[in-house]
Design a protein around this motif. Structure first.
Motif, PDB file in Angstrom:
ATOM      1  N   PRO A 193      38.691  63.205  39.084  1.00  0.00           N
ATOM      2  CA  PRO A 193      38.985  61.775  39.246  1.00  0.00           C
ATOM      3  C   PRO A 193      39.167  61.106  37.885  1.00  0.00           C
ATOM      4  N   ARG A 194      40.151  60.240  37.803  1.00  0.00           N
ATOM      5  CA  ARG A 194      40.436  59.519  36.552  1.00  0.00           C
ATOM      6  C   ARG A 194      40.139  58.043  36.776  1.00  0.00           C
ATOM      7  N   PHE A 195      39.184  57.522  36.021  1.00  0.00           N
ATOM      8  CA  PHE A 195      38.770  56.132  36.196  1.00  0.00           C
ATOM      9  C   PHE A 195      39.275  55.201  35.104  1.00  0.00           C
ATOM     10  N   VAL A 196      39.986  55.719  34.115  1.00  0.00           N
ATOM     11  CA  VAL A 196      40.631  54.887  33.101  1.00  0.00           C
ATOM     12  C   VAL A 196      42.088  55.308  32.999  1.00  0.00           C
ATOM     13  N   GLU A 197      42.918  54.424  32.491  1.00  0.00           N
ATOM     14  CA  GLU A 197      44.343  54.719  32.347  1.00  0.00           C
ATOM     15  C   GLU A 197      44.559  55.906  31.411  1.00  0.00           C
ATOM     16  N   SER A 198      45.594  56.679  31.664  1.00  0.00           N
ATOM     17  CA  SER A 198      45.838  57.880  30.859  1.00  0.00           C
ATOM     18  C   SER A 198      46.056  57.550  29.389  1.00  0.00           C
ATOM     19  N   GLU A 199      46.617  56.374  29.079  1.00  0.00           N
ATOM     20  CA  GLU A 199      46.809  55.990  27.682  1.00  0.00           C
ATOM     21  C   GLU A 199      45.464  55.841  26.976  1.00  0.00           C
ATOM     22  N   ALA A 200      44.444  55.408  27.705  1.00  0.00           N
ATOM     23  CA  ALA A 200      43.118  55.226  27.104  1.00  0.00           C
ATOM     24  C   ALA A 200      42.524  56.569  26.687  1.00  0.00           C
ATOM     25  N   TYR A 201      42.778  57.627  27.466  1.00  0.00           N
ATOM     26  CA  TYR A 201      42.284  58.949  27.084  1.00  0.00           C
ATOM     27  C   TYR A 201      42.888  59.368  25.753  1.00  0.00           C
ATOM     28  N   ALA A 202      44.197  59.223  25.632  1.00  0.00           N
ATOM     29  CA  ALA A 202      44.884  59.664  24.426  1.00  0.00           C
ATOM     30  C   ALA A 202      44.478  58.841  23.212  1.00  0.00           C
ATOM     31  N   SER A 203      44.397  57.520  23.360  1.00  0.00           N
ATOM     32  CA  SER A 203      44.045  56.694  22.210  1.00  0.00           C
ATOM     33  C   SER A 203      42.599  56.928  21.786  1.00  0.00           C
ATOM     34  N   ASN A 204      41.709  57.133  22.742  1.00  0.00           N
ATOM     35  CA  ASN A 204      40.312  57.398  22.412  1.00  0.00           C
ATOM     36  C   ASN A 204      40.171  58.740  21.700  1.00  0.00           C
ATOM     37  N   PHE A 205      40.890  59.753  22.172  1.00  0.00           N
ATOM     38  CA  PHE A 205      40.853  61.055  21.515  1.00  0.00           C
ATOM     39  C   PHE A 205      41.374  60.938  20.084  1.00  0.00           C
ATOM     40  N   GLY A 206      42.478  60.220  19.909  1.00  0.00           N
ATOM     41  CA  GLY A 206      43.043  60.041  18.575  1.00  0.00           C
ATOM     42  C   GLY A 206      42.091  59.320  17.644  1.00  0.00           C
TER      43      GLY A 206
ATOM     44  N   GLU B  76      36.229  48.813  49.765  1.00  0.00           N
ATOM     45  CA  GLU B  76      36.164  47.377  50.024  1.00  0.00           C
ATOM     46  C   GLU B  76      37.306  46.582  49.429  1.00  0.00           C
ATOM     47  N   ARG B  77      37.708  46.883  48.209  1.00  0.00           N
ATOM     48  CA  ARG B  77      38.737  46.074  47.551  1.00  0.00           C
ATOM     49  C   ARG B  77      40.049  46.802  47.323  1.00  0.00           C
ATOM     50  N   GLY B  78      40.093  48.081  47.611  1.00  0.00           N
ATOM     51  CA  GLY B  78      41.349  48.824  47.509  1.00  0.00           C
ATOM     52  C   GLY B  78      41.732  49.292  46.123  1.00  0.00           C
ATOM     53  N   HIS B  79      40.806  49.282  45.170  1.00  0.00           N
ATOM     54  CA  HIS B  79      41.133  49.837  43.855  1.00  0.00           C
ATOM     55  C   HIS B  79      41.502  51.307  44.017  1.00  0.00           C
ATOM     56  N   VAL B  80      42.499  51.751  43.272  1.00  0.00           N
ATOM     57  CA  VAL B  80      42.984  53.124  43.386  1.00  0.00           C
ATOM     58  C   VAL B  80      42.738  53.861  42.078  1.00  0.00           C
ATOM     59  N   HIS B  81      42.177  55.075  42.193  1.00  0.00           N
ATOM     60  CA  HIS B  81      41.893  55.927  41.042  1.00  0.00           C
ATOM     61  C   HIS B  81      42.496  57.300  41.323  1.00  0.00           C
TER      62      HIS B  81
ATOM     63  N   CYS C  61      34.093  47.775  41.006  1.00  0.00           N
ATOM     64  CA  CYS C  61      33.317  46.862  41.848  1.00  0.00           C
ATOM     65  C   CYS C  61      32.057  47.478  42.451  1.00  0.00           C
ATOM     66  N   GLY C  62      31.863  48.794  42.294  1.00  0.00           N
ATOM     67  CA  GLY C  62      30.650  49.429  42.805  1.00  0.00           C
ATOM     68  C   GLY C  62      30.690  49.834  44.261  1.00  0.00           C
ATOM     69  N   SER C  63      31.831  49.706  44.907  1.00  0.00           N
ATOM     70  CA  SER C  63      31.958  50.071  46.318  1.00  0.00           C
ATOM     71  C   SER C  63      32.115  51.579  46.486  1.00  0.00           C
ATOM     72  N   PRO C  64      31.773  52.115  47.651  1.00  0.00           N
ATOM     73  CA  PRO C  64      31.986  53.542  47.908  1.00  0.00           C
ATOM     74  C   PRO C  64      33.475  53.897  47.807  1.00  0.00           C
ATOM     75  N   LEU C  65      33.736  55.150  47.466  1.00  0.00           N
ATOM     76  CA  LEU C  65      35.116  55.629  47.345  1.00  0.00           C
ATOM     77  C   LEU C  65      35.455  56.550  48.505  1.00  0.00           C
TER      78      LEU C  65
END
Length: 68
Positions: A41-54, A29-34, A14-18
């Motif tokens: 800091p991890r901004f994508v799910e851990s499964e996305a890292y593995a699938s992208n690497f593969g 502002e919205r409570g997103h958790v990373h 959402c572009g809000s400060p962390l």
């Protein structure tokens, strides 16, 4: 995690400060958790890292050839 650099980061959702809370970054502002894993800091799910690497590993199979 380098605390002075935290001022440069914003929530990718959402572009809000962390704000740092223990081992996570939370959107002020919205409570997103990373999560913060090993001070990174991890901004994508851990499964996305593995699938992208593969995917990249399969696309660039001949980019680096190790000689034996």
């Amino acid at each position: 995690m380098n605390e002075p650099l935290l001022r440069l980061l914003v929530c990718p959702s959402c572009g809000s400060p962390l704000v740092r809370r223990r081992d996570t970054l939370r959107c002020s502002e919205r409570g997103h958790v990373h999560p913060i894993v090993r001070d990174i800091p991890r901004f994508v799910e851990s499964e996305a890292y593995a699938s992208n690497f593969g995917r990249q590993w399969n696309i660039h199979t001949r980019t680096q050839l190790d000689s034996s």
